[in-house]
Write an enzyme that holds these catalytic residues in place. Structure first.
Site: not given
Ligand code: ZN
Ligand code: FE
Ligand code: FE
Length: 276
Positions: A37, A67, A70, A107, A142, A176, A179, A211, A224, A226, A256
Site C-alpha cells: 500500500r 514489485h 500497486y 503498474h 506491467e 501478466d 491481465h 507473471h 484483474d 487472479h 501471483e
Molecule cells: Zn493482477
Molecule cells: Fe501481475
Molecule cells: Fe502487478
C-alpha cells in the site's frame, strides 16, 4: 530448466526469501519493495543482502523481481500523488542497487479521466526523472487488464511510454497472463498471434518477465482477479503452451496466484512437470 518462482513476503529479509524459494522448488522470486500500500520502506540490512547474494549463487537463484507498491500512480491528476510515486520509485531504485542486475516492475498507472495520451506523457516523464545511466536495474512496465482508466492494457500504450523514455536500455515489459487475457489478448487460443503482435509493436527482446496467473473472469473482462493455475478461465493447457513456447524460453516466470507456500510449491512442481 524453467526459471520460476512466486511472490514472497519480504518482511523477514532477502536471505529468508531465498531460503523459502529453494524450499518450494523455485529458482527465483518476486517481492514487494515495501508495504504494497506504499508506506515507508525498511532500512536495507547490508548483512542480510550479502548473505542472500552468497546463498543465491550457491543455490542457483537468478533474476529476482521487485514489485513497486500497486497504489502508486505516476499519472494521477494530483501533483502530490505523482510526486509521491516519483519519490517512492526513485528510492526503490536506489535500494535495488544493493542487489544489482535485477528487475523492478510497476503498474504504469491510471489516467483518471485525463486521457491515455496525457497519462503516457506523465509516466514517461517520471521515468525520465528517476532513471540513471549507471543503474543496473531494468525497470519493467506491467501489462494491465484495462480496469477503469488503467494505462498499459494495450501493447501500443506500453510502447508509447517506452518511446518517450530516454534511457531505453534500462526498460522492459512484464507480461501478466491474467491481465492480458482479461485485457483482450487471447493467449489461450491465439498465443502465436499475440506474441507476434507483441514482437511487432514492442519487440520480444523487451519481454523480461512473465507473471503467471490464471483468471477468475472470462476473456476480455478487464477485471484483474487472479486464480490458481488451471482453476480459472485460461486453463492448464494454455500454461503448458506458454512455458514451452520457443519464443518464451528462458524468460523468468513469477506466480501471483492466490496461494500459501504449499500451494505455490505444487504449482511450481506442476509447471516443471509440463516442461518439455
Ligand atoms: Zn493482477
Ligand atoms: Fe501481475
Ligand atoms: Fe502487478
Amino acid at each position: 530448466m524453467l526459471r520460476i518462482g512466486c511472490h514472497l513476503s519480504s518482511s523477514k529479509g532477502f536471505l529468508h526469501m531465498g531460503k523459502e524459494a529453494v524450499k518450494i522448488g523455485a529458482n527465483t522470486f518476486q517481492f514487494f519493495t515495501r508495504n504494497p500500500r506504499g508506506s515507508k520502506a525498511k532500512e536495507i540490512d547490508e548483512k542480510d543482502v550479502e548473505a542472500f547474494l552468497v546463498f543465491s549463487r550457491e543455490h542457483g537463484i537468478g533474476q529476482i523481481l521487485a514489485h513497486a507498491p500497486y497504489t502508486l500512480n505516476p499519472c494521477s491528476k494530483e501533483e502530490k500523488t505523482r510526486e509521491f510515486a516519483l519519490m517512492t520509485m526513485e528510492d526503490d531504485l536506489k535500494r535495488m542497487e544493493y542487489i544489482p542486475g535485477n528487475c523492478y516492475n510497476f503498474h504504469p498507472g491510471s489516467h483518471v479521466g485525463q486521457g491515455a495520451k496525457e497519462g503516457i506523457r506523465m509516466i514517461s516523464e517520471t521515468l525520465n526523472q528517476i532513471l540513471k545511466e549507471e543503474q543496473t536495474t531494468t525497470v519493467l512496465l506491467e501489462t494491465m487488464a484495462g480496469k477503469g482508466t488503467e494505462v498499459g492494457r494495450s501493447f501500443e500504450e506500453l510502447q508509447a511510454i517506452l518511446d518517450r523514455v530516454e534511457l531505453k536500455s534500462h526498460m522492459g515489459v512484464c507480461l501478466d497472463t491474467c491481465h492480458v487475457y482479461d485485457g483482450e489478448y487471447d493467449i489461450v487460443n491465439h498465443l502465436d498471434e499475440v506474441l507476434e503482435q507483441f514482437d511487432k509493436i514492442i519487440g520480444l527482446d523487451k519481454l523480461k518477465a512473465i507473471h503467471m496467473n490464471d483468471s477468475k473472469n472470462p476473456f476480455g473482462s478487464h477485471k484483474d482477479r487472479h486464480e490458481k493455475i488451471g482453476e480459472g478461465s485460461l486453463g492448464v493447457d494454455a500454461f503448458e503452451r506458454i512455458i514451452n513456447h520457443p519464443l518464451l524460453r528462458g524468460i523468468p516466470i513469477y506466480l501471483e496466484t492466490p496461494n500459501e507456500l504449499e500451494g505455490y510449491a505444487k504449482e511450481i512442481a506442476l509447471l516443471r512437470q509440463l516442461e518439455r
